[in-house]
Write a protein that holds these residues in place. Structure first.
Motif, PDB file in Angstrom:
ATOM      1  N   ALA A 113      11.467 -10.082  20.160  1.00 58.48           N
ATOM      2  CA  ALA A 113      10.765 -11.369  20.157  1.00 58.48           C
ATOM      3  C   ALA A 113       9.591 -11.385  19.191  1.00 58.48           C
ATOM      4  O   ALA A 113       8.846 -12.369  19.148  1.00 58.48           O
ATOM      5  N   TYR A 114       9.439 -10.352  18.367  1.00 61.50           N
ATOM      6  CA  TYR A 114       8.242 -10.208  17.559  1.00 61.50           C
ATOM      7  C   TYR A 114       8.591  -9.929  16.102  1.00 61.50           C
ATOM      8  O   TYR A 114       9.742  -9.690  15.740  1.00 61.50           O
ATOM      9  N   VAL A 115       7.561  -9.984  15.268  1.00 62.23           N
ATOM     10  CA  VAL A 115       7.718  -9.609  13.874  1.00 62.23           C
ATOM     11  C   VAL A 115       6.587  -8.640  13.551  1.00 62.23           C
ATOM     12  O   VAL A 115       5.437  -8.835  13.941  1.00 62.23           O
ATOM     13  N   ILE A 116       6.937  -7.553  12.858  1.00 56.13           N
ATOM     14  CA  ILE A 116       5.990  -6.484  12.555  1.00 56.13           C
ATOM     15  C   ILE A 116       5.549  -6.603  11.108  1.00 56.13           C
ATOM     16  O   ILE A 116       6.385  -6.622  10.193  1.00 56.13           O
ATOM     17  N   ALA A 117       4.240  -6.691  10.907  1.00 57.09           N
ATOM     18  CA  ALA A 117       3.674  -6.700   9.561  1.00 57.09           C
ATOM     19  C   ALA A 117       3.107  -5.314   9.278  1.00 57.09           C
ATOM     20  O   ALA A 117       2.314  -4.787  10.068  1.00 57.09           O
ATOM     21  N   ASP A 119       2.893 -25.555   8.828  1.00 61.84           N
ATOM     22  CA  ASP A 119       1.484 -25.249   9.104  1.00 61.84           C
ATOM     23  C   ASP A 119       1.283 -24.555  10.444  1.00 61.84           C
ATOM     24  O   ASP A 119       0.161 -24.494  10.959  1.00 61.84           O
ATOM     25  N   LEU A 120       2.351 -24.006  11.027  1.00 59.37           N
ATOM     26  CA  LEU A 120       2.193 -23.205  12.232  1.00 59.37           C
ATOM     27  C   LEU A 120       1.566 -21.858  11.868  1.00 59.37           C
ATOM     28  O   LEU A 120       1.928 -21.240  10.869  1.00 59.37           O
ATOM     29  N   VAL A 121       0.633 -21.412  12.694  1.00 62.86           N
ATOM     30  CA  VAL A 121      -0.071 -20.160  12.452  1.00 62.86           C
ATOM     31  C   VAL A 121       0.200 -19.211  13.611  1.00 62.86           C
ATOM     32  O   VAL A 121       0.052 -19.585  14.780  1.00 62.86           O
ATOM     33  N   ARG A 122       0.571 -17.979  13.273  1.00 59.00           N
ATOM     34  CA  ARG A 122       0.812 -16.946  14.273  1.00 59.00           C
ATOM     35  C   ARG A 122      -0.293 -15.909  14.195  1.00 59.00           C
ATOM     36  O   ARG A 122      -0.553 -15.352  13.139  1.00 59.00           O
ATOM     37  N   TYR A 123      -0.948 -15.679  15.337  1.00 66.12           N
ATOM     38  CA  TYR A 123      -2.042 -14.722  15.407  1.00 66.12           C
ATOM     39  C   TYR A 123      -1.508 -13.349  15.817  1.00 66.12           C
ATOM     40  O   TYR A 123      -0.420 -13.227  16.400  1.00 66.12           O
ATOM     41  N   PHE A 155      -2.570  -5.816  19.437  1.00 66.70           N
ATOM     42  CA  PHE A 155      -1.333  -5.093  19.124  1.00 66.70           C
ATOM     43  C   PHE A 155      -1.331  -4.798  17.621  1.00 66.70           C
ATOM     44  O   PHE A 155      -0.527  -5.295  16.860  1.00 66.70           O
ATOM     45  N   ALA A 156      -2.308  -3.988  17.216  1.00 64.56           N
ATOM     46  CA  ALA A 156      -2.482  -3.642  15.810  1.00 64.56           C
ATOM     47  C   ALA A 156      -3.295  -2.358  15.739  1.00 64.56           C
ATOM     48  O   ALA A 156      -4.103  -2.060  16.617  1.00 64.56           O
ATOM     49  N   GLU A 157      -3.071  -1.602  14.669  1.00 57.91           N
ATOM     50  CA  GLU A 157      -3.865  -0.396  14.468  1.00 57.91           C
ATOM     51  C   GLU A 157      -5.288  -0.774  14.060  1.00 57.91           C
ATOM     52  O   GLU A 157      -5.512  -1.782  13.381  1.00 57.91           O
ATOM     53  N   GLU A 158      -6.256   0.043  14.462  1.00 57.27           N
ATOM     54  CA  GLU A 158      -7.631  -0.144  14.031  1.00 57.27           C
ATOM     55  C   GLU A 158      -7.831   0.488  12.650  1.00 57.27           C
ATOM     56  O   GLU A 158      -7.213   1.505  12.315  1.00 57.27           O
ATOM     57  N   ASN A 176      -7.454   7.848  -0.736  1.00 63.03           N
ATOM     58  CA  ASN A 176      -6.424   7.923   0.295  1.00 63.03           C
ATOM     59  C   ASN A 176      -5.789   6.561   0.561  1.00 63.03           C
ATOM     60  O   ASN A 176      -6.432   5.520   0.446  1.00 63.03           O
ATOM     61  N   THR A 177      -4.512   6.591   0.970  1.00 62.60           N
ATOM     62  CA  THR A 177      -3.763   5.402   1.364  1.00 62.60           C
ATOM     63  C   THR A 177      -3.354   5.535   2.821  1.00 62.60           C
ATOM     64  O   THR A 177      -2.883   6.594   3.249  1.00 62.60           O
ATOM     65  N   TYR A 178      -3.511   4.446   3.585  1.00 56.28           N
ATOM     66  CA  TYR A 178      -3.210   4.445   5.011  1.00 56.28           C
ATOM     67  C   TYR A 178      -2.304   3.260   5.328  1.00 56.28           C
ATOM     68  O   TYR A 178      -2.574   2.131   4.900  1.00 56.28           O
ATOM     69  N   ASP A 179      -1.242   3.517   6.082  1.00 55.56           N
ATOM     70  CA  ASP A 179      -0.349   2.454   6.540  1.00 55.56           C
ATOM     71  C   ASP A 179      -0.816   1.951   7.904  1.00 55.56           C
ATOM     72  O   ASP A 179      -1.136   2.749   8.795  1.00 55.56           O
ATOM     73  N   LEU A 180      -0.827   0.620   8.081  1.00 56.42           N
ATOM     74  CA  LEU A 180      -1.278   0.005   9.321  1.00 56.42           C
ATOM     75  C   LEU A 180      -0.309  -1.100   9.702  1.00 56.42           C
ATOM     76  O   LEU A 180       0.309  -1.723   8.843  1.00 56.42           O
ATOM     77  N   VAL A 181      -0.178  -1.348  11.008  1.00 51.03           N
ATOM     78  CA  VAL A 181       0.726  -2.400  11.472  1.00 51.03           C
ATOM     79  C   VAL A 181      -0.010  -3.389  12.353  1.00 51.03           C
ATOM     80  O   VAL A 181      -0.983  -3.057  13.025  1.00 51.03           O
ATOM     81  N   ALA A 182       0.460  -4.625  12.309  1.00 51.52           N
ATOM     82  CA  ALA A 182       0.024  -5.673  13.228  1.00 51.52           C
ATOM     83  C   ALA A 182       1.269  -6.415  13.680  1.00 51.52           C
ATOM     84  O   ALA A 182       2.183  -6.664  12.881  1.00 51.52           O
ATOM     85  N   VAL A 183       1.336  -6.772  14.956  1.00 53.19           N
ATOM     86  CA  VAL A 183       2.523  -7.390  15.544  1.00 53.19           C
ATOM     87  C   VAL A 183       2.216  -8.838  15.893  1.00 53.19           C
ATOM     88  O   VAL A 183       1.163  -9.142  16.469  1.00 53.19           O
ATOM     89  N   PHE A 184       3.149  -9.738  15.550  1.00 54.30           N
ATOM     90  CA  PHE A 184       2.984 -11.171  15.749  1.00 54.30           C
ATOM     91  C   PHE A 184       4.181 -11.721  16.536  1.00 54.30           C
ATOM     92  O   PHE A 184       5.258 -11.119  16.529  1.00 54.30           O
ATOM     93  N   PRO A 185       4.026 -12.880  17.193  1.00 51.85           N
ATOM     94  CA  PRO A 185       5.201 -13.546  17.775  1.00 51.85           C
ATOM     95  C   PRO A 185       6.176 -13.929  16.667  1.00 51.85           C
ATOM     96  O   PRO A 185       5.780 -14.385  15.588  1.00 51.85           O
ATOM     97  N   GLY A 186       7.468 -13.751  16.930  1.00 56.08           N
ATOM     98  CA  GLY A 186       8.482 -13.986  15.911  1.00 56.08           C
ATOM     99  C   GLY A 186       8.722 -15.468  15.653  1.00 56.08           C
ATOM    100  O   GLY A 186       8.705 -16.279  16.583  1.00 56.08           O
ATOM    101  N   PRO A 187       8.969 -15.842  14.402  1.00 57.90           N
ATOM    102  CA  PRO A 187       9.276 -17.239  14.066  1.00 57.90           C
ATOM    103  C   PRO A 187      10.744 -17.551  14.310  1.00 57.90           C
ATOM    104  O   PRO A 187      11.556 -16.638  14.543  1.00 57.90           O
TER     105      PRO A 187
END
Length: 520
Positions: A406-410, A456-460, A474-477, A485-496
């Motif tokens: 039900a989600y989308v991962i950025a 114009d729908l916005v997903r937080y 639901f995201a890395e700090e 250095n390079t760091y990978d981070l994720v944030a999870v949103f409700p799926g469109p």
């Protein structure tokens, strides 16, 4: 490619599990893709450490067993580029998420906050790390419902590990024989001959407690928003669309808005629990008594029109809460926008568990559209970079979005191109977040949003609610970025909805990055 079906905000939950029977959910009677156990599942990347020694970590899940009493995760950790000493990974706590229902499960802890499973040989709860040596660990989680076959794991510091299968067993693996961790505490005394470092096991006892909860999501538009938390959904109509200032009579445009809300309610409300609570809210201007009365009058006005639009199968509760439950902080630089958001009328209800809806209700509110795909398959990389921006010597690289239930991962990467450590600000202070709900804009990635430029729908960024009014993003700090250095981070949103193939990423000071593709 994952099979998907769009439906209007129907979470399809029954006692916390998604109804997969019948053909209405995913269409055409297709069965879910087969779950193949291919342990270990391994990801590699740089992580934040409390010591600042942000070395590359290799994290491998070697088993995920569901016993009658617990869920047991086995994993291994090593540092390919070398690392010695004690360390503390600054990622979020180990968390298992069912991406279909949004149920959240965290590790069992004792009264002192120490984890069950592999026991630290140090009083500080840390573990020795030796160059070229693999550490083996075991952790315990609450039982996961039997019909859940795959989960998403977060908490290694390496992003979201999707598609991890559950193994049903009668008994967990035996404890390690002769654990050698306590014998190799000094960096000068590593185990010999390629031997892994193992630790004594402590299974959960009567004092064990574990956080459990739900993913809470928020989708916003100019006229309405929707919040989903477990089996409860709340549609919020912005009062400025419905009423003139200080008035409780509906505006000329309000009837169309209520009609759209009724279309969503028809699809969403659980027919076995058809109570709809209509709640009025005001901003903080005016006296408490005046605000209470105005909120009640507005809620009653909306209920009256809603009854005209719906049939007689619903019952209604009308409440006014004045200015006691603001969703945005008033009195700041975006005071006008915050007050406008706090002026609202809400419909709160339990979601349907029938799964009978086969087509999206085009007459409903756009914010209420929701899509559930199959869990995303596991991948050990993020794909190719699709957008890049730089701000104050910090480079932001963006990877394709991934649907997961039900989600989308950025997934984004941050690189420090300066000569000094830096903590980038990707908070929610920009104009695009003005007046936004504080809860869904919190955390160092709280400034990230997904925008559909066509609607114009916005997903937080989603939240994980864990009981006792506790929640966490639901995201890395984002911690201190070391130079180069390079760091990978994720944030999870409700799926469109399923027909949306790309979205715009709002990234705080990095601006808007358009046309970020969504991978199935």
């Amino acid at each position: 490619m994952a099979r998907t079906t769009s439906f209007s905000a129907t979470a399809l939950l029954t006692t916390g599990s998604l109804l997969l029977s019948g053909c209405s959910l995913f269409g055409d009677g297709d069965d879910p893709p087969p779950v193949e156990e291919e342990f270990p599942y391994t990801r590699e990347g740089r992580i934040f450490q409390d010591t600042g020694q942000d070395e590359v970590l290799r994290f491998s899940i070697t088993g995920l067993e569901r016993t009658p009493d617990h869920t047991v995760m086995y994993y291994e950790v090593d540092y390919p580029d070398g690392f010695e000493g004690s360390n503390r990974n600054l990622s979020m706590p180990h968390t298992l998420v069912d991406p279909m229902t949004g149920q959240v499960f965290r590790e069992y802890l004792d009264g002192d906050g120490l984890k069950y499973g592999s026991v630290s040989p140090n009083d500080d709860g840390l573990y020795p790390v030796h160059d070229g040596v693999t550490n083996e660990y075991r952790r315990y989680f609450p039982p996961i419902p039997e019909d859940v076959e795959q989960v998403t794991f977060v908490g290694s510091g390496l992003g979201a590990m999707t598609g991890i299968p559950l193994q049903d067993v009668d008994e967990e693996r035996p404890d390690p024989e002769n654990p050698n961790g306590p014998q190799h505490l000094s960096p000068d005394d590593p185990p010999s001959g390629g031997e892994n470092l193992t630790f004594e096991n402590r299974p959960p006892d009567d004092d064990a407690e574990a956080d459990q909860g739900w993913v809470e999501s928020f989708v916003d538009s100019d006229i309405a928003s929707i919040t989903r938390d477990g089996t409860t959904e709340t549609i919020s109509l912005h009062s400025d669309v419905m009423f003139e200032f200080d008035e409780s009579e509906l505006t000329a445009d309000a009837e169309e808005v209520v009609r759209q809300a009724a279309g969503s309610l028809t699809s969403n409300v659980d027919p076995d629990n058809s109570e709809i609570t209509v709640i009025g809210h005001t901003d903080g201007k005016g006296t408490d008594a005046y605000n209470q009365n105005l909120s009640e009058e507005r809620a009653e006005t909306v209920r009256t029109l809603l009854v005209e639009e719906l049939d007689d199968n619903y019952t209604y509760v009308v409440e006014g809460r004045g200015s006691t439950e603001p969703v945005a902080v008033e009195g700041g630089p975006d005071d006008e926008e915050a007050r406008a958001r706090n002026r609202r009328v809400e419909f709160s209800y339990e979601v349907s568990a029938s799964g009978d809806q086969e087509e999206e209700d085009e007459d409903g509110l756009g914010v209420a559209q929701r899509t559930v795909t199959w869990p995303a398959p596991f991948t050990d990389d993020n794909g190719d970079v699709v957008a890049t921006e730089e701000h104050d010597d910090v480079q932001l690289d963006v990877y394709p979005l991934r649907r997961d239930g039900a989600y989308v991962i950025a997934t984004v990467a941050l690189t420090n191109n300066s000569d000094e450590p830096v903590i980038p600000d990707i908070g929610a202070d920009g104009e695009t977040q003005a007046g936004g709900p504080e809860q869904f804009s919190s955390g160092s990635l709280g400034g990230l949003q997904l925008l559909d430029p066509d609607t114009d729908l916005v997903r937080y960024v989603a939240q994980m609610t864990l009981g006792d009014d506790r929640s966490t993003g639901f995201a890395e700090e984002v911690h201190e970025l070391q130079p180069g250095n390079t760091y990978d981070l994720v944030a999870v949103f409700p799926g469109p909805p399923a027909d949306i193939e790309e979205l715009t990423l709002r990234a705080g000071p990095f601006g808007e990055l358009p046309e970020i593709p969504i991978e199935e």
